[in-house]
Design a protein around this motif. Structure first.
Motif, short mmCIF file in Angstrom:
data_model
loop_
_atom_site.label_atom_id
_atom_site.label_comp_id
_atom_site.label_asym_id
_atom_site.label_seq_id
_atom_site.Cartn_x
_atom_site.Cartn_y
_atom_site.Cartn_z
N LEU A 75 0.83 -1.21 0.00
CA LEU A 75 0.00 0.00 0.00
C LEU A 75 0.87 1.26 0.00
CD1 LEU A 75 -2.75 -1.15 2.53
CD2 LEU A 75 -2.97 -0.94 0.05
N LYS A 76 2.03 1.21 0.64
CA LYS A 76 2.93 2.38 0.63
C LYS A 76 3.44 2.63 -0.79
CE LYS A 76 4.53 2.09 5.42
NZ LYS A 76 5.69 1.78 6.32
N ARG A 77 3.80 1.58 -1.51
CA ARG A 77 4.27 1.74 -2.89
C ARG A 77 3.16 2.23 -3.79
NH1 ARG A 77 6.81 -3.86 -4.12
NH2 ARG A 77 6.50 -3.13 -6.25
N ALA A 78 1.95 1.75 -3.55
CA ALA A 78 0.82 2.23 -4.35
C ALA A 78 0.56 3.70 -4.09
CB ALA A 78 -0.42 1.40 -4.03
N ALA A 79 0.78 4.13 -2.85
CA ALA A 79 0.51 5.52 -2.49
C ALA A 79 1.44 6.50 -3.19
CB ALA A 79 0.62 5.70 -0.97
N LEU A 89 0.81 -8.76 -6.88
CA LEU A 89 -0.64 -8.62 -7.07
C LEU A 89 -1.37 -9.94 -6.85
CD1 LEU A 89 -0.75 -6.23 -10.17
CD2 LEU A 89 -1.48 -5.71 -7.83
N ILE A 90 -0.70 -11.06 -7.16
CA ILE A 90 -1.30 -12.37 -6.86
C ILE A 90 -1.50 -12.51 -5.35
CG2 ILE A 90 -0.85 -14.86 -6.83
CD1 ILE A 90 0.43 -14.56 -9.58
N GLU A 91 -0.53 -12.06 -4.55
CA GLU A 91 -0.67 -12.10 -3.09
C GLU A 91 -1.80 -11.19 -2.62
OE1 GLU A 91 3.20 -11.13 -1.56
OE2 GLU A 91 3.81 -13.24 -1.53
N VAL A 92 -1.96 -10.05 -3.27
CA VAL A 92 -3.07 -9.15 -2.95
C VAL A 92 -4.39 -9.85 -3.23
CG1 VAL A 92 -4.25 -7.01 -3.57
CG2 VAL A 92 -1.75 -7.04 -3.35
N SER A 93 -4.48 -10.51 -4.37
CA SER A 93 -5.71 -11.22 -4.74
C SER A 93 -6.01 -12.34 -3.74
CB SER A 93 -5.57 -11.82 -6.14
OG SER A 93 -6.69 -12.61 -6.47
N ASP A 94 -4.98 -13.09 -3.33
CA ASP A 94 -5.17 -14.17 -2.35
C ASP A 94 -5.73 -13.61 -1.04
OD1 ASP A 94 -4.24 -16.04 -4.12
OD2 ASP A 94 -2.20 -16.09 -3.30
N ILE A 126 -15.60 -6.68 7.67
CA ILE A 126 -14.78 -7.07 6.53
C ILE A 126 -15.37 -6.52 5.24
CG2 ILE A 126 -14.02 -9.04 5.13
CD1 ILE A 126 -13.70 -10.63 7.68
N SER A 127 -14.54 -5.91 4.40
CA SER A 127 -14.96 -5.40 3.10
C SER A 127 -14.54 -6.39 2.01
CB SER A 127 -14.31 -4.04 2.82
OG SER A 127 -14.65 -3.10 3.81
N THR A 128 -15.35 -6.52 0.97
CA THR A 128 -15.02 -7.41 -0.14
C THR A 128 -14.76 -6.58 -1.39
OG1 THR A 128 -17.38 -7.68 -0.66
CG2 THR A 128 -16.37 -9.30 0.80
N TYR A 129 -13.81 -7.03 -2.19
CA TYR A 129 -13.42 -6.32 -3.42
C TYR A 129 -13.31 -7.34 -4.56
CZ TYR A 129 -12.24 -2.72 -0.02
OH TYR A 129 -12.31 -1.80 1.00
N ALA A 257 -3.49 1.09 -8.82
CA ALA A 257 -4.31 2.24 -8.44
C ALA A 257 -5.64 1.79 -7.84
CB ALA A 257 -4.56 3.12 -9.66
N GLN A 258 -6.21 0.72 -8.41
CA GLN A 258 -7.45 0.18 -7.84
C GLN A 258 -7.22 -0.29 -6.41
OE1 GLN A 258 -8.55 -2.50 -11.44
NE2 GLN A 258 -10.47 -2.18 -10.35
N VAL A 259 -6.08 -0.95 -6.18
CA VAL A 259 -5.75 -1.41 -4.82
C VAL A 259 -5.61 -0.22 -3.88
CG1 VAL A 259 -4.01 -2.59 -3.42
CG2 VAL A 259 -4.64 -3.52 -5.67
N PHE A 260 -4.98 0.84 -4.32
CA PHE A 260 -4.76 2.02 -3.48
C PHE A 260 -6.09 2.68 -3.10
CE2 PHE A 260 -4.04 6.67 -3.19
CZ PHE A 260 -3.36 6.67 -1.99
N VAL A 261 -7.03 2.71 -4.04
CA VAL A 261 -8.35 3.29 -3.75
C VAL A 261 -9.02 2.56 -2.59
CG1 VAL A 261 -10.68 3.64 -4.66
CG2 VAL A 261 -8.69 4.20 -6.08
N ALA A 262 -8.79 1.24 -2.49
CA ALA A 262 -9.40 0.42 -1.42
C ALA A 262 -8.48 0.32 -0.21
CB ALA A 262 -9.74 -0.97 -1.96
#
Length: 788
Positions: A75-79, A89-94, A126-129, A257-262
């Motif tokens: 999230l810091k890198r996305a920011a 990104l695979i780890e983010v999806s998991d 918990i939020s779902t994306y 960017a989508q990940v950063f928005v969430a």
């Protein structure tokens, strides 16, 4: 919490077991940070959380806490506008998928009759994306590879690259297969150097192929040359490769960017998953050790029922019942070496630490635990009175520290208090230390060998003796803790069993103070009386249970017989009604025909009337016989009828009067009004039987309800109570016709479940049995196939 107590009570081993049951490094971090709390409300909340997850695991068989990673660095890198690599990104999806599945599982687990408020709150937060999950899964197909479906532009560029590759290969193939070039080539093949297609040419023939040299073999005999004919094509390919790379970076940037928005929701999910992972580890540990949450009380006392040390094999551990703080504040445990005194001490201390850490403990229902401000322990590995002075000094240093730090809300554990020095001085020191703690009303457990301390405990109200039982016959401890009974040394008895001469033992007795010998003899007598009383009590309980079981079996058999009688009577009613209905129809036809004879001549009329009367009589006799077969009850047949006695005729539903006594066939004449008729005595009752209907001549019995449940819940019952309920239940099941039933016993300590297996294997109504599967209740139930 006192660090030395945590160490000697092996609290870190419990944390190691917890770590193995986590699914993430984040969960392990919470385990590392785990320390016993002193807040009543916090401990209660922790225990409730463990109880909820324990129930969910037992009910559903598992909890889907899949892979998830720490997202902070991503999230810091996305920011800062950077992009995440495909593997990241695979780890983010998991992680997003795990959060979504956990939320779904919690929602499914909450039933109208089974609520999990703590985890329901977690699930709500918990939020779902799913959109981000899908975008990542569609776009990325490997640690370093994107799918053609990631974007239309990427798919187009890759098609162009493929065409350009093919064009280059075709051109180079035409060169290497030509007769002119064959003799100049090292091999007839196309290879790649610096992302450009080349052919291997012998070094001495390099002038025969115009092009750019990109590499040389290790021997120097081969040059890798890019022919001038494909230089332009390779340039075009290089340009397409750069376009592909730019498009991939663009796609990764968009997804990042989508990940950063969430970001906010993902951070909260990470925190919740960390808590849930830790909670699931606690629940799994509880299931493994058959643990449960003790009743948390706001008083300074302990009551442990069948407490077991977590690190001793459940098949070998001997449960202990320990209580402290209500009638006495100090418990003094005596007994021989290797008898289990230290294990008892460590069990109490470790279970207190586990409880105050929000963990279930291996005990039975009825266990109560208070919250202590601290736990202090002086427990050494050596337990001989031949310990060195340095060891004694070390123990005393620790004890002095404890006496300075302890307060009235703490728990103190002493192992072999006063050992390691002169026995007389050691016993005096032990009594002084215990007196100090006793007057400060500090809850204390201590073990000792000193007989002086047994006398001390007898004379002090608020200090209680206890011992670990020792079987002199087998020369082995039973590890059973007995509160209220001081331990006997058994030195003389053990020595005699081992073969020491009687005169040596007698000399030893002579050297011991008579008061001590008498005291030991009293203890021996008390112990013998206690064992005899326990044996008689157990036998009485067994006889009572056998009597109750026999009584219940007889009652069930009686109910079964009554039920069968009710069925037989119902069937008899139906048959009797059918017979009477048929007889009524025949009688109606005869009467109808008699009325029609009025129009005929007198002679013919009389003849026909006589025929009809005979037919009606025969029909009545036949009907009476059939009804007799169906409804007759020998006990209701009247005896010693007298002429003139009023009677009731069942098949005619009429009152009459006896005109003649029954003959040897049971036939008698009865006057009904102005008519006389012959009937069998089986169809006659004295007038007090008039109230009975024709179809109720036999006794009716009230049947029990046949609505038998397909399951029985035995959780919380001991084995004796459980089999009492099961015997009745299985008899009802066998009569009801059910094929399969569920026995709910829970996981708990496993003792009830283990004993029930032996019970099921011998029961006549049990054809087979098995452990519940996923969705049936898992290890907490047994499915029984009912024998037919």
């Amino acid at each position: 919490m006192n660090e030395k107590a945590l160490r000697v009570l092996e609290f870190n081993k419990i944390k190691d077991l917890l770590k193995k049951k986590t699914s993430s490094s984040l969960g392990q971090k919470l385990v590392d940070d785990l320390e016993p709390s002193t807040s009543f409300d916090e401990i209660k909340e922790w225990l409730d959380e463990t109880s909820e997850i324990n129930s969910m695991i037992i009910s559903n068989g598992s909890f889907p806490i899949g892979p998830f990673v720490e997202m902070d660095i991503y999230l810091k890198r996305a920011a800062i506008g950077s992009f995440l690599y495909p593997g990241e990104l695979i780890e983010v999806s998991d992680t997003l998928r795990t959060a979504r599945r956990v939320k779904q599982h919690i929602r499914k687990s909450n039933m109208p009759d089974l609520k999990y408020p703590i985890f329901e709150a977690y699930g709500d937060l918990i939020s779902t994306y799913k959109d981000i999950e899908d975008r990542i899964n569609i776009s990325i197909i490997g640690e370093n590879e994107l799918s053609d479906q990631a974007s239309p532009a990427l798919a187009s560029i890759r098609r162009q690259i493929e065409k350009k590759n093919q064009a280059i290969r075709n051109k180079l193939n035409s060169i290497i297969t030509s007769d002119t070039m064959q003799k100049f080539l090292q091999d007839s093949l196309v290879t790649i150097r610096d992302d450009r297609f080349v052919v291997p040419v012998r070094a001495e023939h390099k002038t025969h192929l115009k092009g750019i040299v990109h590499d040389r073999s290790g021997s120097g005999n081969t040059l890798y040359i890019e022919p001038m004919a494909v230089v332009e094509l390779n340039n075009d390919l290089k340009e397409l490769r750069l376009k592909e790379k730019a498009e991939i970076e663009k796609i990764l940037t968009e997804i990042t960017a989508q990940v950063f928005v969430a970001e906010e929701g993902i951070k909260l999910n990470q925190s919740l998953l960390q808590k849930i992972d830790f909670a699931v580890a606690k629940g799994k540990l509880s299931v493994d050790m058959r643990g449960m949450a003790p009743a948390l009380i706001d008083e300074r006392r302990i009551k442990l029922r069948n407490a077991r040390h977590p690190f001793i094999d459940p098949k070998e551990v001997v449960p202990s019942n320990v209580w402290l703080g209500k009638d006495f504040t100090t418990l003094l445990i005596t007994g021989p070496n290797t008898g289990g005194k230290t294990v008892t001490l460590k069990t109490v201390g470790l279970l207190v630490l586990m409880t105050q850490s929000g963990l279930h403990i291996p005990v039975d229902h009825g266990t109560e635990m208070s919250v202590f401000s601290n736990v202090f322990a002086d427990i050494g590995d050596e337990q001989s009175i031949e310990q060195s002075l340095s060891t004694f000094s070390s123990h005393m240093t620790n004890i002095v520290s404890i006496l300075h730090e302890v307060d009235e809300d703490a728990l103190v554990l002493f192992d072999e208090l006063g050992a390691g020095t002169d026995p007389t001085e050691g016993a005096a020191l032990a009594m002084a230390i215990l007196s100090e703690l006793y007057h400060r009303r500090i809850r204390t457990l201590a073990t000792t060998h000193y007989s002086e301390l047994k006398h001390f405990a007898f004379t002090k109200p608020g200090i209680e003796n206890a011992c670990v039982e020792f079987d002199v016959e087998t020369l082995s401890p039973t590890y059973k803790l007995l509160i209220g009974v001081p331990g006997k040394s058994n030195a003389f008895e053990i020595s005699k069993k081992l073969g020491l001469s009687d005169y040596v033992i007698d000399n030893a007795r002579a050297l011991v103070d008579n008061n001590n010998i008498e005291f030991e003899d009293v203890l021996s007598s008390i112990e013998t009386s206690r064992k005899d009383a326990e044996t008689e009590r157990d036998e009485a309980i067994k006889l009572r249970l056998d009597a109750e079981k026999l009584k219940n079996q007889l009652q069930d058999k009686r109910n079964h017989i009554e039920k069968r009688q009710d069925k037989m009577i119902t069937k008899a009613k139906e048959e009797a009604n059918a017979i009477l209905k048929k007889a009524k129809q025949e009688a109606d036809e005869i009467i109808k025909e008699l009325r029609g004879l009025k129009t005929k001549g007198t002679k013919e009329q009389n003849k026909r009337i006589e025929e009809m009367r005979k037919k009606l009589k025969d029909g009545i006799d036949d009907t009476s016989g059939k009804i007799n077969q169906v409804l007759v009850d020998e006990s209701d047949i009247p005896k010693n009828l007298k002429v003139g006695e009023p009677v009731y005729i069942i098949n005619l539903d009429q009152k009459g009067e006896v005109a003649s006594k029954p003959d040897n066939k049971g036939d008698l004449t009865v006057r009904v009004g102005i008519m006389k008729m012959k009937v069998n005595i089986k169809q006659v009752r004295r007038t007090n039987a008039e109230k009975k209907k024709s179809f109720t001549s036999s006794r009716l019995f009230k049947s029990r309800s046949a609505n038998i449940s397909t399951s029985i819940d035995l959780r919380g019952s001991n084995f004796e109570d459980a089999i009492y309920e099961l015997d009745r239940y299985l008899d009802d099941v066998a009569m009801s016709g059910l094929d399969q039933v569920t026995i709910i016993h829970g996981v708990g300590t496993g003792v009830l479940k283990s004993k029930l297996k032996g019970y099921f294997s011998k029961h006549p109504h049990v054809s087979s049995y098995r452990e519940g599967e996923y969705g049936e209740g898992g290890a907490g139930v047994t499915i029984i196939k009912v024998a037919k």
